[in-house]
Motif scaffolding. Structure first.
Motif, short mmCIF file in Angstrom:
data_model
loop_
_atom_site.label_atom_id
_atom_site.label_comp_id
_atom_site.label_asym_id
_atom_site.label_seq_id
_atom_site.Cartn_x
_atom_site.Cartn_y
_atom_site.Cartn_z
N GLN A 72 30.89 55.17 49.56
CA GLN A 72 31.31 55.82 50.79
C GLN A 72 31.43 54.81 51.94
OE1 GLN A 72 28.10 58.63 51.02
NE2 GLN A 72 29.31 60.30 50.12
N ALA A 73 30.43 53.96 52.08
CA ALA A 73 30.44 52.98 53.16
C ALA A 73 31.62 52.02 53.01
CB ALA A 73 29.12 52.20 53.18
N PHE A 74 31.85 51.55 51.80
CA PHE A 74 32.97 50.63 51.58
C PHE A 74 34.30 51.30 51.90
CE2 PHE A 74 36.48 49.21 48.99
CZ PHE A 74 36.56 47.89 49.37
N LEU A 75 34.51 52.51 51.38
CA LEU A 75 35.79 53.19 51.56
C LEU A 75 36.01 53.52 53.04
CD1 LEU A 75 38.03 53.97 49.67
CD2 LEU A 75 37.05 56.25 49.46
N LEU A 76 34.96 53.87 53.74
CA LEU A 76 35.09 54.17 55.17
C LEU A 76 35.56 52.95 55.94
CD1 LEU A 76 34.62 56.34 57.35
CD2 LEU A 76 32.27 55.49 57.54
N LEU A 77 34.99 51.79 55.63
CA LEU A 77 35.37 50.56 56.33
C LEU A 77 36.72 50.01 55.87
CD1 LEU A 77 31.92 48.73 56.41
CD2 LEU A 77 33.07 49.88 58.30
N ALA A 78 37.16 50.42 54.70
CA ALA A 78 38.44 49.93 54.15
C ALA A 78 39.62 50.80 54.56
CB ALA A 78 38.37 49.87 52.62
N PRO A 94 44.46 53.18 53.36
CA PRO A 94 43.71 51.94 53.15
C PRO A 94 44.33 50.77 53.90
CG PRO A 94 44.09 53.07 51.07
CD PRO A 94 44.94 53.77 52.09
N ASP A 95 43.46 49.89 54.39
CA ASP A 95 43.91 48.67 55.06
C ASP A 95 44.11 47.51 54.09
OD1 ASP A 95 44.13 49.52 57.72
OD2 ASP A 95 41.98 49.29 58.07
N ILE A 96 43.92 47.77 52.81
CA ILE A 96 44.09 46.76 51.77
C ILE A 96 44.96 47.35 50.66
CG2 ILE A 96 41.99 45.42 52.18
CD1 ILE A 96 40.53 47.14 50.16
N PRO A 97 45.55 46.53 49.80
CA PRO A 97 46.36 47.06 48.70
C PRO A 97 45.57 48.03 47.83
CG PRO A 97 46.71 44.70 48.93
CD PRO A 97 45.57 45.05 49.85
N VAL A 98 46.25 49.01 47.29
CA VAL A 98 45.58 50.06 46.52
C VAL A 98 44.81 49.48 45.33
CG1 VAL A 98 45.94 52.10 45.07
CG2 VAL A 98 47.18 51.87 47.22
N PHE A 99 45.37 48.48 44.66
CA PHE A 99 44.67 47.92 43.49
C PHE A 99 43.38 47.23 43.91
CE2 PHE A 99 46.89 44.03 44.69
CZ PHE A 99 46.03 43.01 44.29
N VAL A 100 43.37 46.63 45.09
CA VAL A 100 42.14 46.01 45.60
C VAL A 100 41.13 47.09 45.95
CG1 VAL A 100 41.15 44.54 47.40
CG2 VAL A 100 43.42 44.03 46.48
N LEU A 101 41.59 48.15 46.59
CA LEU A 101 40.71 49.26 46.97
C LEU A 101 40.03 49.85 45.74
CD1 LEU A 101 40.12 51.07 49.62
CD2 LEU A 101 41.57 52.74 48.45
N ARG A 130 35.54 40.21 42.22
CA ARG A 130 36.37 39.01 42.39
C ARG A 130 37.02 38.59 41.08
NH1 ARG A 130 32.14 37.53 45.93
NH2 ARG A 130 31.09 36.37 44.28
N ASP A 131 36.26 38.63 40.00
CA ASP A 131 36.79 38.24 38.69
C ASP A 131 37.93 39.17 38.26
OD1 ASP A 131 34.98 36.19 38.57
OD2 ASP A 131 33.58 37.24 37.24
N GLU A 132 37.74 40.47 38.46
CA GLU A 132 38.76 41.44 38.06
C GLU A 132 40.02 41.28 38.92
OE1 GLU A 132 40.54 44.82 36.08
OE2 GLU A 132 39.08 43.26 35.56
N LEU A 133 39.85 41.10 40.22
CA LEU A 133 41.00 40.91 41.10
C LEU A 133 41.76 39.64 40.74
CD1 LEU A 133 39.54 41.97 44.59
CD2 LEU A 133 41.21 43.20 43.19
N ARG A 134 41.02 38.59 40.36
CA ARG A 134 41.66 37.34 39.95
C ARG A 134 42.54 37.56 38.71
NH1 ARG A 134 37.34 34.66 39.10
NH2 ARG A 134 37.04 34.10 41.28
#
Length: 212
Positions: A15-21, A29-36, A197-201
Motif C-alpha cells: 500500500q505504501a509503495f503504490l501510494l507513493l508511486a 502511476p508515475d512509473i511504467p506499468v511493468f515497473v509498478l 532490480r534483477d527482474e527489471l534488468r
C-alpha cells in the motif's frame, strides 16, 4: 488527520509503495506499468519478510511456519504451497500482475485514501484511476522517509520502503537531493529490492533484444 485516518505505520508495504508511486491528481502511476507491477511484487515479499511470515534461507525463499495476521494471506499460501522453494527473483516474476495492483488499490480505496474513478471510452472501454482522496497517509510517509534520509534512525519498514522505491527509480523523483551513500546504506542489502532490480534488468534486456 482524524482518528479514522490510517497513519503511515498502519499501511503495509504494498500500500505504501503504490501510494507513493501514483500521481495524486491523475490517479495514474508515475512509473511504467511493468515497473509498478514488478516493484509491487517485491513489496509483497518485503511485507511478508517484515512480519516474519517468510525468510530468505540461502538463495531460496521459505515460509517460516508462523501465521501472522496479514492482508497477504493468499500470497503467503502460494509460497507455503510450493514443494520446491524459489529464489526471490522467481517469486517477483510469479507475483507481478495487474490483479495484484488492482487489489491493493481497491484496498486503499476502501480505507478512503484513494478514490476509485472509472471512465468509459466510446461506451465500450473502461479505465480506472485512483486519485488521492486523503493526503495525510502519504504526507506521513514522505515526512518519515525525509527524516531518515537526513540522518534520523531508521526502522526496518522505512528502510524496506526506501529500498523498493529506489529499485523502482522513484527515489530520484520523490527526493532528488538524497545522498547516494545514504540510500546505499539504507537499502543495500534488502533482498526483496534486489530481486526487483534483477527482474527489471531481465525485462529491459528482453525488450532491448526484441527491439533489435
Amino acid at each position: 488527520m482524524n482518528a479514522d485516518t490510517p497513519k503511515a505505520a498502519e499501511l503495509n508495504l504494498p500500500q505504501a509503495f503504490l501510494l507513493l508511486a501514483t500521481n495524486d491528481t491523475t490517479g495514474k502511476p508515475d512509473i511504467p506499468v511493468f515497473v509498478l507491477r514488478t516493484a509491487l511484487a517485491g513489496a509483497i515479499l518485503a511485507e511478508l519478510d517484515l512480519i516474519d511470515a517468510i525468510e530468505l534461507q540461502g538463495k531460496r525463499v521459505r515460509a517460516t511456519g508462523t501465521s501472522p495476521a496479514t492482508d497477504l494471506q493468499h500470497e503467503l499460501e502460494l509460497i507455503r504451497g510450493k514443494s520446491r522453494p524459489h529464489a526471490p527473483k522467481r517469486w517477483v516474476s510469479m507475483l507481478e500482475g495487474r490483479a495484484e495492483v488492482q487489489r491493493v488499490y481497491e484496498g486503499m480505496a476502501a480505507l478512503g485514501i484513494v478514490e476509485h474513478v472509472g471512465e468509459k471510452h466510446l461506451g465500450l472501454f473502461r479505465t480506472v484511476r485512483y486519485p488521492e482522496k486523503d493526503h495525510a497517509p502519504e504526507a506521513a510517509l514522505l515526512a518519515r522517509i525525509e527524516s531518515v534520509l537526513n540522518g534520523s534512525p531508521s526502522d526496518a519498514r522505512t528502510a524496506a520502503l526506501i529500498g523498493l522505491l529506489h529499485a523502482a527509480g522513484l527515489m530520484d523523483k520523490l527526493f532528488p537531493g538524497a545522498s547516494p551513500a545514504r540510500l546505499k546504506e539504507l537499502a543495500g542489502d534488502h533482498w526483496p529490492s534486489s530481486a526487483v532490480r534483477d527482474e527489471l534488468r531481465m525485462i529491459r534486456l528482453a525488450e532491448a533484444e526484441a527491439a533489435t
